[in-house]
Design a protein around this motif. Structure first.
Motif, PDB file in Angstrom:
ATOM      1  N   ASP A 110       0.820  -1.209   0.000  1.00 35.04           N
ATOM      2  CA  ASP A 110       0.000   0.000   0.000  1.00 35.04           C
ATOM      3  C   ASP A 110       0.857   1.263   0.000  1.00 35.04           C
ATOM      4  N   ASP A 114       0.300   3.769  -2.998  1.00 32.48           N
ATOM      5  CA  ASP A 114      -0.182   5.123  -2.678  1.00 32.48           C
ATOM      6  C   ASP A 114       0.801   6.177  -3.183  1.00 32.48           C
ATOM      7  N   ARG A 118       0.135   8.961  -6.202  1.00 29.38           N
ATOM      8  CA  ARG A 118       0.297  10.398  -5.954  1.00 29.38           C
ATOM      9  C   ARG A 118       1.293  11.000  -6.944  1.00 29.38           C
ATOM     10  N   SER A 130      -8.299   8.850  -7.203  1.00 21.35           N
ATOM     11  CA  SER A 130      -8.664   8.259  -5.912  1.00 21.35           C
ATOM     12  C   SER A 130      -9.901   7.383  -6.053  1.00 21.35           C
ATOM     13  N   ASN A 133      -8.964   4.163  -7.823  1.00 21.05           N
ATOM     14  CA  ASN A 133      -8.233   3.306  -6.895  1.00 21.05           C
ATOM     15  C   ASN A 133      -9.198   2.581  -5.956  1.00 21.05           C
ATOM     16  N   ALA A 329      -4.805  12.692   0.205  1.00 24.48           N
ATOM     17  CA  ALA A 329      -3.869  12.820  -0.918  1.00 24.48           C
ATOM     18  C   ALA A 329      -3.451  14.270  -1.114  1.00 24.48           C
ATOM     19  N   TYR A 341       1.994  10.181   3.119  1.00 30.02           N
ATOM     20  CA  TYR A 341       0.705   9.506   2.945  1.00 30.02           C
ATOM     21  C   TYR A 341       0.596   8.326   3.891  1.00 30.02           C
ATOM     22  N   SER A 345      -2.511   7.705   6.403  1.00 30.57           N
ATOM     23  CA  SER A 345      -3.313   6.486   6.285  1.00 30.57           C
ATOM     24  C   SER A 345      -3.099   5.568   7.489  1.00 30.57           C
TER      25      SER A 345
END
Length: 400
Positions: A110, A114, A118, A130, A133, A329, A341, A345
């Motif tokens: 991840d 991620d 980005r 987003s 995703n 994001a 990020y 997260s």
């Protein structure tokens, strides 16, 4: 490409979460023990600790982001296969260890995905990216959750729980193929030259921002109630008397379709009204939909109320998730994408990975209906924090 990478990101989650808990519930494992299994996913909340490694190092010549993605995807395929060889009645502790490893590899994947998303997308493409995703993520959770659960013991194509994990290990190859053909993002600035630079500067840059602590607390609280309620939904369905086929069709197929609808409308709403207003409206709907699960304690295993609650909850959560992911994001500095990020997260997933470990005990003390009411109330502080959020966020989408 973003859709398929989202699929690779979402596939392992249910296999250490809802699907694994359904397997344990079918084997009559104690509800508190099932609740504690939420802790196998703590890697999702601790991934910021090793995320600087992914900003600093390239594993092999295909590129910094792609090399980490490939390595973790191969590790996930092997780990899922091995988990499928185990049995809860004889190997519960080893299953927990393997689930921890799968969550670690998944969390690391991840971080890379991620950061890749980005860096490959412009600021204007973040909202749509987003949503794509999360589309892939939700479809993967349908495959590893609803469709998978529905196949176990199915009279048309019966498979065992172990065979399901073998199948999911093979399907994980979709992510590996996507990564192989995906381009490596072009860098606007050079990567960190030292591990110290990769580890310290992203934290320092974020913490120097006005209201950094306020933002982190909001990120923790916004989806906390939803995460706590979601932690035990599969055992809840089992206790309400729903079959694997019911759970697979209604909770997963209808639920995933509803989530995709929610993501679609959420993406449109973000484009026209901005992130701030979207977080307000969708956050309120998300809290109401959490409380709606209490209805099922009165209707039992009737399918119509079950479907109605699932559709409402997944549409609401899908819209809230689209706004929330776009919000995080937009906060990430492209120079430190993976680490920043990962910080956000990681905080956001604490509800699912840490606090959800106590949900089994909460259900024992409160009962199912009061548990869902409590989870809805837990969402209120996060919503109230939106009042002060605008002064700490300068993104144009939020100020719309």
């Amino acid at each position: 490409m973003i859709l398929f990478l989202g699929f690779a990101s979402g596939l392992p989650l249910a296999l250490t979460g809802g699907t694994l808990k359904t397997w344990l519930a079918r084997e009559q494992v104690d509800i508190s023990t099932i609740g504690y299994f939420s802790w196998v996913g703590l890697s999702y909340s601790l991934k910021f600790l090793w995320s600087p490694l992914l900003d600093r190092y390239t594993l092999f010549k295909v590129g910094r982001r792609r090399s980490w993605m490939m390595a973790t995807q191969v590790a996930l395929m092997a780990s899922l296969f091995f988990l499928g060889t185990l049995n809860p009645l004889n190997n519960l502790s080893l299953m927990a260890i393997m689930a921890v490893l799968i969550a670690f590899f998944s969390a690391t994947q991840d971080i890379a995905i991620d950061a890749y998303r980005r860096e490959i997308l412009s600021n204007q493409e973040l909202g749509l990216g987003s949503s794509l995703n999360i589309y892939g993520y939700r479809i993967a959770m349908l495959v590893s959750g609803g469709l998978g659960i529905g196949m176990v013991g199915n009279e048309f194509w019966p498979i065992t729980w172990g065979q399901l994990y073998f199948l999911m290990a093979a399907i994980m190859g979709i992510g590996l193929l996507t990564t192989f053909f995906a381009p490596e993002p072009k860098l606007d600035s050079p990567p960190p030259k030292s591990l110290y630079q990769a580890a310290v500067e992203p934290f320092a840059e974020f913490l120097r921002r006005p209201g950094a602590a306020y933002i982190l607390l909001f990120v923790l609280l916004f989806k906390l109630g939803d995460a706590l309620a979601g932690a035990l939904l599969q055992p809840f369905y089992v206790q309400m008397g729903f079959t694997n086929a019911d759970i697979g069709l209604v909770a997963k197929v209808f639920g995933t379709a509803s989530s995709l609808v929610g993501l679609f409308f959420g993406g449109i709403a973000i484009y026209y009204v901005g992130i701030y207003r979207s977080l307000w409206v969708f956050g309120i709907l998300q809290a109401i939909s959490t409380a709606a699960f209490a209805v099922l304690t009165f209707t039992g295993n009737a399918l119509v109320p079950f479907a109605a609650v699932i559709v409402f909850e997944d549409i609401s959560t899908g819209m809230a998730t689209a706004a929330f992911v776009a919000f995080m994001a937009a906060l990430s500095n492209k120079k430190y994408t993976a680490t920043q990020y990962a910080i956000l997260s990681s905080v956001a997933t604490l509800g699912r990975t840490f606090f959800s470990g106590f949900t089994g005990d909460l259900v024992k003390h409160l009962g199912w209906a009061n548990f869902f009411y409590a989870c809805a109330l837990i969402a209120v502080p996060g919503l109230l924090m939106l009042i002060g959020m605008k002064k700490y966020h300068t993104d144009e989408a939020l100020d719309s």
